[in-house]
Write a protein that holds these residues in place. Sequence first.
Motif, mmCIF file in Angstrom:
data_model
loop_
_atom_site.group_PDB
_atom_site.id
_atom_site.type_symbol
_atom_site.label_atom_id
_atom_site.label_comp_id
_atom_site.label_asym_id
_atom_site.label_seq_id
_atom_site.Cartn_x
_atom_site.Cartn_y
_atom_site.Cartn_z
ATOM 1 N N UNK A 186 0.651 -1.041 0.396
ATOM 2 C CA UNK A 186 -0.142 0.218 0.389
ATOM 3 C C UNK A 186 0.722 1.147 -0.277
ATOM 4 N N UNK A 187 0.329 2.974 0.264
ATOM 5 C CA UNK A 187 0.695 3.268 0.159
ATOM 6 C C UNK A 187 1.356 3.913 2.144
ATOM 7 N N UNK A 188 2.205 3.655 2.158
ATOM 8 C CA UNK A 188 3.337 4.100 2.920
ATOM 9 C C UNK A 188 3.629 5.496 3.373
ATOM 10 N N UNK A 189 3.319 6.107 4.802
ATOM 11 C CA UNK A 189 3.575 6.970 4.416
ATOM 12 C C UNK A 189 3.625 6.916 6.650
ATOM 13 N N UNK A 190 4.839 7.996 7.236
ATOM 14 C CA UNK A 190 4.754 7.945 7.947
ATOM 15 C C UNK A 190 6.085 9.049 8.899
ATOM 16 N N UNK A 191 6.038 9.042 10.116
ATOM 17 C CA UNK A 191 6.862 10.086 11.101
ATOM 18 C C UNK A 191 7.775 8.918 11.890
ATOM 19 N N UNK A 192 9.489 9.380 11.794
ATOM 20 C CA UNK A 192 10.053 8.601 12.094
ATOM 21 C C UNK A 192 10.707 8.980 12.893
ATOM 22 N N UNK A 193 10.854 8.606 14.522
ATOM 23 C CA UNK A 193 11.938 9.864 15.154
ATOM 24 C C UNK A 193 13.687 8.599 16.260
ATOM 25 N N UNK A 194 14.383 9.449 16.425
ATOM 26 C CA UNK A 194 15.788 8.217 16.666
ATOM 27 C C UNK A 194 16.158 9.026 18.143
ATOM 28 N N UNK A 195 16.149 8.271 18.165
ATOM 29 C CA UNK A 195 16.732 8.955 19.774
ATOM 30 C C UNK A 195 18.342 7.873 20.314
ATOM 31 N N UNK A 196 19.083 8.665 20.754
ATOM 32 C CA UNK A 196 20.535 8.334 21.370
ATOM 33 C C UNK A 196 20.757 8.915 22.566
ATOM 34 N N UNK A 197 20.213 9.232 23.136
ATOM 35 C CA UNK A 197 20.295 9.053 24.972
ATOM 36 C C UNK A 197 19.169 9.261 25.455
ATOM 37 N N UNK A 198 18.991 8.420 26.858
ATOM 38 C CA UNK A 198 19.801 7.779 27.413
ATOM 39 C C UNK A 198 20.594 6.455 26.748
ATOM 40 N N UNK A 199 19.082 5.635 25.669
ATOM 41 C CA UNK A 199 19.922 4.706 24.608
ATOM 42 C C UNK A 199 18.988 4.131 23.358
ATOM 43 N N UNK A 200 19.677 4.132 22.106
ATOM 44 C CA UNK A 200 19.643 4.076 21.181
ATOM 45 C C UNK A 200 17.538 3.527 20.937
ATOM 46 N N UNK A 201 16.986 4.548 20.276
ATOM 47 C CA UNK A 201 15.207 4.428 19.904
ATOM 48 C C UNK A 201 15.145 4.704 19.148
ATOM 49 N N UNK A 202 14.425 3.421 18.244
ATOM 50 C CA UNK A 202 13.472 4.528 17.310
ATOM 51 C C UNK A 202 12.774 4.444 17.554
ATOM 52 N N UNK A 243 8.216 5.952 16.150
ATOM 53 C CA UNK A 243 7.226 6.267 15.087
ATOM 54 C C UNK A 243 5.998 6.256 14.368
ATOM 55 N N UNK A 244 5.615 6.768 14.168
ATOM 56 C CA UNK A 244 4.068 6.356 13.059
ATOM 57 C C UNK A 244 4.246 5.995 11.958
ATOM 58 N N UNK A 245 3.136 4.982 11.715
ATOM 59 C CA UNK A 245 2.901 4.348 10.284
ATOM 60 C C UNK A 245 1.564 4.457 9.789
ATOM 61 N N UNK A 246 1.180 5.131 8.885
ATOM 62 C CA UNK A 246 -0.266 4.760 8.439
ATOM 63 C C UNK A 246 0.090 4.551 6.363
ATOM 64 N N UNK A 247 -0.748 3.532 6.510
ATOM 65 C CA UNK A 247 -0.301 2.560 4.821
ATOM 66 C C UNK A 247 -1.794 2.597 4.100
#
Length: 183
Positions: A5-21, A23-27
Amino acid sequence: SKVHGRLSGQINFHNNPETKLSGDLTIKDGNLKNFDFLKWLADSFLLSSLTDMNFHQAFASFSIDSQTIGLDNIYLIEKNLKLSGYFKITPQELVSSKLSLTFSRDLLGQSPTFEPILKRFDDPSFGFDFQLSGDLDAMNFQWLPSALKERIRGLIPDFMERRIERDINRSVEAAPSPLENRP
């Protein structure tokens, strides 16, 4: 590979205090083909339309960190089916998931298992809750209790209920791991 399908989203990357990815996805205008859980439902309840299903929209929040890979706030909108819930996997490949499905009367009417039962209900839709847990390669599947499940259970002969439970157990044991094809 099973969701298109048609994918859109928002991705957040955090590296403090630990690495974390996260976000939100919509299809939008999507298709689920041979999605393991829906395929199991299709096989168990003779609802072949679930193995290749178009949907209008699906949403999920995702999170990946050192403790879990997870989808939260899953919500899928389809004409005859609504799905919501969460699915999480730990690094030890332990699953924690609850999914709620609401089937339309039209969809359940396609099933020889449910068609005779529907004649006894006036409900326009039917909701069921499911839980997946345990080792990813040997998940425990549980159809969670509900008032609707008990109403239906009262109408199903014991031999049919035992057959459905056997089908559930066989399907869960035979289901491939969703992470088998990961890079």
